[in-house]
Structure formats: structure tokens, C-alpha cells
Write a protein that holds these residues in place. Structure first.
Motif, short mmCIF file in Angstrom:
data_model
loop_
_atom_site.label_atom_id
_atom_site.label_comp_id
_atom_site.label_asym_id
_atom_site.label_seq_id
_atom_site.Cartn_x
_atom_site.Cartn_y
_atom_site.Cartn_z
N ALA A 293 11.88 2.51 3.38
CA ALA A 293 11.06 3.61 2.87
C ALA A 293 9.78 3.04 2.28
CB ALA A 293 11.83 4.40 1.81
N PRO A 294 8.74 3.84 2.12
CA PRO A 294 7.50 3.34 1.53
C PRO A 294 7.71 2.81 0.11
CG PRO A 294 7.11 5.44 2.59
CD PRO A 294 8.59 5.24 2.60
N ILE A 295 7.07 1.69 -0.22
CA ILE A 295 7.17 1.07 -1.53
C ILE A 295 6.15 1.73 -2.46
CG2 ILE A 295 7.11 -1.11 -2.79
CD1 ILE A 295 7.59 -2.53 -0.15
N VAL A 296 6.60 2.15 -3.62
CA VAL A 296 5.73 2.85 -4.57
C VAL A 296 5.43 2.03 -5.82
CG1 VAL A 296 6.37 5.15 -3.78
CG2 VAL A 296 7.75 4.04 -5.51
N LEU A 297 6.36 1.18 -6.26
CA LEU A 297 6.18 0.42 -7.49
C LEU A 297 6.75 -0.98 -7.30
CD1 LEU A 297 7.22 3.09 -10.15
CD2 LEU A 297 4.91 2.27 -9.74
N SER A 298 6.21 -1.94 -8.08
CA SER A 298 6.72 -3.31 -8.05
C SER A 298 6.42 -3.97 -9.38
CB SER A 298 6.07 -4.11 -6.89
OG SER A 298 4.67 -4.15 -7.05
N TYR B 30 11.47 -13.71 -10.51
CA TYR B 30 12.12 -12.50 -10.01
C TYR B 30 11.06 -11.49 -9.60
CZ TYR B 30 16.17 -14.55 -12.32
OH TYR B 30 17.17 -15.41 -12.72
N LEU B 31 11.37 -10.76 -8.54
CA LEU B 31 10.50 -9.73 -8.00
C LEU B 31 11.32 -8.46 -7.82
CD1 LEU B 31 8.00 -8.54 -6.47
CD2 LEU B 31 8.91 -9.65 -4.41
N ALA B 32 10.78 -7.33 -8.27
CA ALA B 32 11.45 -6.03 -8.14
C ALA B 32 10.48 -5.04 -7.53
CB ALA B 32 11.93 -5.53 -9.50
N PHE B 33 11.00 -4.18 -6.65
CA PHE B 33 10.18 -3.11 -6.10
C PHE B 33 11.05 -1.89 -5.87
CE2 PHE B 33 11.38 -5.95 -2.64
CZ PHE B 33 12.00 -5.10 -1.75
N ALA B 34 10.45 -0.73 -6.07
CA ALA B 34 11.13 0.56 -5.92
C ALA B 34 10.51 1.31 -4.76
CB ALA B 34 11.01 1.39 -7.21
N CYS B 35 11.36 1.89 -3.92
CA CYS B 35 10.90 2.62 -2.75
C CYS B 35 10.82 4.12 -3.05
CB CYS B 35 11.83 2.37 -1.57
SG CYS B 35 11.85 0.65 -1.01
N GLU B 36 10.27 4.83 -2.11
CA GLU B 36 10.06 6.26 -2.30
C GLU B 36 11.36 7.04 -2.38
OE1 GLU B 36 8.11 8.50 0.94
OE2 GLU B 36 6.50 8.90 -0.50
N TRP C 104 0.84 -1.19 0.00
CA TRP C 104 0.00 0.00 0.00
C TRP C 104 0.88 1.24 0.00
CZ3 TRP C 104 -5.32 -0.91 -0.02
CH2 TRP C 104 -5.70 -2.21 0.27
N ASN C 105 0.34 2.33 -0.55
CA ASN C 105 1.11 3.58 -0.53
C ASN C 105 1.25 4.07 0.90
OD1 ASN C 105 -1.60 4.18 -0.23
ND2 ASN C 105 -1.47 6.11 -1.31
N THR C 106 2.35 4.75 1.15
CA THR C 106 2.74 5.24 2.48
C THR C 106 3.02 4.10 3.46
OG1 THR C 106 0.51 5.42 3.41
CG2 THR C 106 1.32 7.30 2.13
N SER C 107 3.14 2.87 2.97
CA SER C 107 3.45 1.74 3.84
C SER C 107 4.84 1.21 3.51
CB SER C 107 2.41 0.63 3.67
OG SER C 107 2.76 -0.50 4.44
N HIS C 108 5.58 0.85 4.54
CA HIS C 108 6.94 0.33 4.38
C HIS C 108 6.97 -1.19 4.21
CE1 HIS C 108 9.13 4.06 5.82
NE2 HIS C 108 7.87 4.34 6.11
#
Length: 681
Positions: free
Chosen positions: A418-423, A431-437, A385-389
Motif C-alpha cells: 500500500a502507499p507509504i504515508v509516514l516514516s 531502526y526504521l519504521a513506516f506506516a502504510c495507507e 512519495w505520497n500515493t507511491s508504494h
């Protein structure tokens, strides 16, 4: 080199800015920079000199970047202008596209239509007045069967089942008679293979996620029975498709034989009713942290889990008075910054948004999940979720319940800094990728359970979207069939229009700038896409309507996809295009640019262009190189595959054996340090 003599003053000079430097720091500073006696400037000239230096450095970087672009353009030949191989028109305004191996699904302002990919012929449609499809997802079930998920302009989500030229409406997820009580669907996802469907719903005060298990085996049996009935009907009835225009009542395909009416009258006067999907779980947005309501630590411990996994931090012993004291201290220290921040913040509270993906088995999940299901069947769901770490995982191996748990806890929690914004997730779920704020990008190898790379883009780049490039074994979707030497590439689109390519192979990774920030705002990249059949090509679309194919290895634009005059790419700031699952065709929507365009929805026509990628010389060369590469193991015999696997294992073993002595020496030093500290105490 000139020789400087330090002259001692005869009297105490008046105070200047030089006195700010301490006596113990003055002499080293003088020795490091003896020219400072002559070039030392007072304020404000010193600040002006610094600003001029910074401006000069920035201008020099821009000049070097422009020169690099010009050199790159001179080295590569001009791109080829590629014309469409076929085109066809649809009635209504096309809002979304989805393509598989044999079919094109188009969401229109008048419903949903299905066209043949090879012929461009309209096969069937689900048409209704005043219904505009805005979002479309398709998943191939095999045997010419597909499950479709749509969202219209009112936020209503629906499920469709397409089989053998018949498009059947299955269920409306959130449709209600009273529009004041409706819940809008924000996003939807279908798992690969059509086993599960997820819908992100939004109410007036909260947002939640609903996961459904799809009975695709039951749908196949029911449609086979309907197809048998249709084959026995006259040609007059076969030509009439099932649509809301000729539907009035409900009929259940499962009990069709017990009805007294004829099959033809039932199919043409009543609505088909198929097995509904089963609601598996409902995931709500995390609650904001608040003061503890527990009276003692024992009560909080009883409410917590067994301690085997990391939780969301809801069960704690921090009371409201502690939060208030901490907030008061923080506000008193940073009061001047909080005033400016409150002015910039919006007074309206935004609802939570989420991004979710379906995952196959892997070592990042609890042990034993891979033995309960088939290799290609999803076993877990990831939500952030947005604003969630936290990145939360929910296991799908649970029976459907009549009453879904309202407070469902995640089975696995990954906390981030940091909060996760994209994945993003690869189709094979390896493979799994995620980008933080804060701009940090992390890629995980789920098959071995370790992070593959952690990197960050340079300052000034804000990430807009991320996606994986096709792996060399793109035709095999099982995680166990992906080559262990596969080169993982992540495509990153930034808000300024630049496109970055992050490549990782083993422990080394590199970042390449594929598309620079354009000087002309009309050339800003609005969307990017990958071609499943090509591991080294990217499709880009800019605001001026230019759709091009870029080679990731040479950073050169291979060709431009041109629509014939007077058509242009429709809505280039949000283009409507798709690539089929085999990567053979590019489907692109075009609008006629003339003064006599009909505005009425019923008379509006959209043109769909098909570009045959297989006729491009670059695509043919790339496919031949992929077939000859050692990473494509599916064409090799089993003995050669075993040899490559053993060689890779030996290489990894040698690297690990070299690292063991270093790790052991570090542990010994750390143990000696701890022993020395304990003896001193």
C-alpha cells in the motif's frame, strides 16, 4: 432440554423467506439452533433486531472503556502541577523553537535569535524587516558550532552557521529576485552531525528534493579566522553583531588578508561570504505509469538495469491500448461505485509530497558501504512519495557534479502493498519504521537487515504521526553501541487524539493505548514529544493548552506543566515547544491573555518559559533506574559487556536450533509434494 418434533406439512405452503435456505443447508441449521422455530423473525423485524444488538454491543464497549478509565484514575494519585523555573521575553512573535545542549534557537517574525539555555540571555540575532521564520532545524557540529536551516513565510530556505556567539548567514537556497519565478520550500531536514541537508522544493507543476553536502570543516576554519579578527577589535565593534542592518557589500573571509581596508570596517560594512554547500543530487517525484513506448521487448531490456535490484516499474511492455481495455472493463463492472467516488474526489490535482530521512550504514544497504565512511556519518537517503508504494534509497557516496543528473534512479527500492504515508528513524539510525495507507506499521532492524515487527492498529484509527521512543543507550548514537537487548518502542498519534505505544523486544510485541479518545473535544491531543533522557515518559499537549508528562509503564499522568497567570500556552492546536538534546529542559512559548495585547509585529512580545525536568521527582527516579538497568552497557567494564554479549548470543542460538528441525521438516514435505505433482504430470 425440550424435545422438538418436526411436523411435515400436508400441502405445499406459500413461498416465504425460509425457502431461501437450500434443502441441504436446512437440516444442519435446524440442528445447530433448535430455538429458531420460535425466535425466527420475518423482515423487517430481523434487521431491527440485528441493529439493536449492534448498538447494544457498541454501547457496552463504551461503558467498559469509561469504567476502565475511572478505575485507572482512582489507582493513580493526582498529577503534580509543575511551575516554570525561568522565563524570558523575545521581541516579535515566536513561530518555531529548537534547543541543543547549551543554546535555544527561536524563529521570530523579525528573523532568527539565539539565547543561552542556562541563562536565558540573548547572544546574537539575524534580524531583518518583513521576514518571518516559520520552520527551524538545528544540528550540533560539536565545539559549540551548529548548522541551522530555516524556511520563511514566503517559502525561501536559508542555511546559517552559528559558532561562538556569532550567527552567520551561509546561503539562500531558492531565493530569487522575481517572485513570480520562485519555488517554495515545503520541508527541510539536517542530518545528525551536520554533514548533509535536504530541501523539498515545490514549483508550479512538480516537486523535487535537493540534497546538499555541507563543508562544515571549511566553515570552522573560516569562523576561527573571523573570531581572531573580532578579538583584536575594540569593544565598540565587538558589541555590534553581524546583521543585515549593518551589512551592505560582500566580503570573502577566505581572502580577508588581501583587502586593503581595516578588519573592523570590513566586518561592519560588508556581508560575510562563507564556502557554499555543494549540490549532491536532485531527486524528482516518480512519473505516473503510462503506456510503453518501446517497439519490442529487446529495446525495453536494453533500457533496464542489470537486474540486481527491484526497479520502479517504468520500463515495461504494457501499451496504452492495454490500459484502455483494462480501464473499460473495470468501469463497466464497478460503474455504480465509480459515480459516487467521482463526486467525492476533488477536481484539483494535488502535487506530490515526500518524507525523507538520512541513514547510517547497515545490512539493509549494499555491502561495503560501512567501510568507506565513519560510523556516525550518513551513507544513504530514504524517500517515499505520497500515493507511491515504493521506499527508495539513494546512496550519498557520490562526488558532487556541476550538472546534476535529472533522472536519478534509486540504488535500493522496497516495494510495499500500500502507499507509504509516514516514516521515522532513530537518531542512531539502527531502526526504521513506516506506516502504510492501510494502517500496517512495519519496523526494520537495520543492523541485522530483518523486519522487527509488522502490526496493524484496530479498525477506526487513522495514524497522524509516528516516532521512536528513546533507546536505553540514548547517549551513544552509533549503531554498534546500542544494546542488542534494547526494547524498541514506537509512539503512534492518531487523528482522534488517541496515543498508542507499540513495544517490541525480540520476536514478541504488544500494543498499549496510552491516551484514550477524549469525551471533550477540547481535550484532544494535538502534539506528542519524547524526552531524550527518559525511556518511559511522553509529553502530550491538548487543544485546551494542557501540557503533561505521562508514564508509559503505568499509563498515569505524572505532572502538568503550568504557565503562570495571565499567560497560557500559545496556539495549543499547534503548540510551540521543544526539549533540549540532553532532556534537561522543556522550552514552552506562552502568550499573555489580556485585553491590551499589541497587534503590531514590532511591538509584539512572546514569553518563553523553561521547565527544569531534573527537579521533578519522577525524572530523578527514572534516571536512576536507567543507570542501574542492564541495557545501559556504556558504564560497564569491557569484561562484563563481553559476558552479556555471549549470553545473548547463546540465547539466540538456542532459539534458532529449535526452529531448524521444524523448517527442515516443512521443506521435506514441500519437496515431496512437488515430486508427487511432477510424477503425475
Amino acid at each position: 432440554m425440550p424435545f422438538y418434533l418436526r411436523k411435515q406439512p400436508l400441502e405445499i405452503p406459500p413461498p416465504t423467506e425460509k425457502e431461501w435456505i437450500k434443502k441441504d443447508e436446512e437440516e444442519p441449521l435446524y440442528l445447530k439452533d433448535p430455538d429458531q422455530i420460535i425466535d425466527y423473525l420475518p423482515q423487517p423485524f430481523r434487521m431491527i433486531s440485528k441493529l439493536v444488538t449492534v448498538l447494544f454491543e457498541q454501547a457496552w464497549e463504551i461503558i467498559e472503556e469509561r469504567e476502565q478509565r475511572q478505575v485507572t484514575k482512582k489507582q493513580h494519585p493526582p498529577p503534580v502541577r509543575f511551575q516554570p523555573s525561568a522565563e524570558f521575553q523575545v521581541v516579535g512573535r515566536a513561530n518555531c523553537l529548537a534547543a541543543t545542549r547549551e543554546y535555544i534557537f527561536i524563529g521570530l517574525s523579525t528573523g532568527l535569535s539565539v539565547f543561552g539555555l542556562a541563562t536565558g540571555e540573548k547572544l546574537c540575532a539575524w534580524e531583518t524587516a518583513k521576514l518571518e521564520i516559520c520552520t527551524l532545524r538545528a544540528s550540533d557540529l560539536g565545539n559549540n558550532s551548529h548548522v541551522l536551516g530555516t524556511v520563511d513565510e514566503m517559502g525561501f530556505a536559508r542555511l546559517f552557521y552559528f559558532s561562538k556567539d556569532n550567527l552567520l548567514h551561509v546561503k539562500a537556497i531558492n531565493e530569487v529576485e522575481d517572485l513570480s519565478k520562485r519555488n517554495a520550500c515545503v520541508d527541510l531536514e539536517l542530518s545528525h552531525g551536520g554533514d548533509y541537508a535536504g530541501f523539498l522544493l515545490q514549483g508550479s507543476s512538480e516537486t523535487w528534493l535537493e540534497i546538499y553536502r555541507l563543508p562544515k570543516d571549511s566553515w570552522q576554519k573560516e569562523t576561527e579566522h573571523v573570531q581572531t579578527v573580532l578579538n583584536s577589535t575594540p569593544a565598540f565593534f565587538k558589541d555590534r553583531r553581524l546583521s543585515p542592518a549593518n551589512i551592505q557589500k560582500n566580503v570573502d573571509f577566505r581572502s580577508m588578508d588581501t583587502l586593503g581596508e581595516s578588519a573592523e570596517e570590513q566586518l561592519l560594512t560588508r556581508d560575510c561570504k562563507m564556502s557554499p554547500p555543494a549540490l549532491l543530487m536532485k531527486v524528482r517525484s516518480p512519473k505516473p505509469l503510462a503506456g510503453s513506448a518501446f517497439k519490442n521487448p529487446y529495446e525495453a531490456l536494453m533500457k533496464s538495469d542489470d537486474g540486481t535490484v527491484v526497479g520502479l516499474g517504468q520500463n515495461h511492455m504494457i501499451r496504452d491500448c492495454h490500459w484502455e481495455r483494462q480501464e473499460a472493463v473495470f468501469n463497466s463492472v464497478f460503474r455504480q461505485y465509480l459515480v459516487l467516488e467521482n463526486e467525492l474526489e476533488s477536481k484539483e490535482e494535488k502535487l506530490s509530497q515526500a518524507m525523507f530521512h538520512f541513514h547510517g550504514s547497515g545490512r539493509t544497504l549494499p555491502v561495503g558501504m560501512e567501510s568507506k565512511t565513519e560510523p556516525d556519518t550518513p551513507v544513504a537517503l530514504s524517500v517515499h512519495w505520497n500515493t507511491s508504494h515504493n521506499l527508495c534509497f539513494y546512496l550519498l557516496s557520490r562526488p558532487p557534479k556541476e550538472k546534476v543528473d535529472s533522472d536519478l534512479k534509486p540504488d535500493v527500492v522496497w516495494p510495499c502493498a500500500a502507499p507509504i504515508v509516514l516514516s521515522a528513524v532513530t537518531p542512531c539510525s539502527s531502526y526504521l519504521a513506516f506506516a502504510c495507507e492501510d494502517g500496517v506499521i512495519t519496523v526494520w532492524d537495520k543492523t541485522i537487515g530483518f523486519p522487527l515487527l509488522v502490526t496493524m492498529l484496530p479498525n477506526g484509527y487513522v495514524i497522524r504521526s509516528i516516532r521512536f521512543m528513546p533507546l536505553p543507550g540514548h547517549k551513544t548514537l552509533s549503531p554498534r553501541k546500542v544494546s542488542p537487548r534494547a526494547q524498541v518502542q514506537l509512539l503512534v498519534l492518531c487523528t482522534d487524539g488517541s496515543v498508542h505505544l507499540i513495544t517490541s523486544e525480540g520476536k514478541e510485541f504488544s500494543t498499549k493505548l496510552l491516551v484514550y479518545k477524549p469525551e471533550d473535544p477540547n481535550q484532544t491531543t494535538s502534539a506528542v514529544a519524547t524526552v531524550p533522557s527518559l525511556t518511559n515518559a511522553v509529553l502530550t499537549c491538548s487543544w485546551d493548552g494542557t501540557v503533561s508528562l505521562t508514564d508509559t509503564e503505568t499509563e498515569a499522568t505524572v505532572c502538568h506543566f503550568i504557565t503562570p497567570s495571565p499567560w497560557k500556552v500559545a496556539t495549543p492546536w499547534q503548540p510551540i515547544f521543544a526539549v533540549d538534546t540532553d532532556g534537561r529542559y522543556l522550552i514552552l512559548q506562552g502568550d499573555e491573555q489580556s485585553g491590551n495585547i499589541k497587534i503590531e509585529t514590532g511591538s509584539h512580545r512572546s514569553t518563553i518559559f523553561l521547565f527544569d525536568l531534573m527537579s521533578c521527582s519522577f525524572v530523578k527516579t527514572s534516571l536512576q533506574e536507567d543507570e542501574c538497568s542492564p541495557d545501559s552497557l556504556e558504564h560497564l567494564p569491557w569484561d562484563k559487556r563481553c559476558d552479556l554479549f555471549l549470553k545473548n548470543s547463546l540465547q539466540r542460538l538456542s532459539v534458532i536450533s529449535q526452529q531448524i528441525p521444524e523448517c527442515w521438516s516443512q521443506l521435506q514435505k514441500y519437496a515431496a509434494t512437488l515430486e508427487g505433482e511432477s510424477q503425475e504430470n
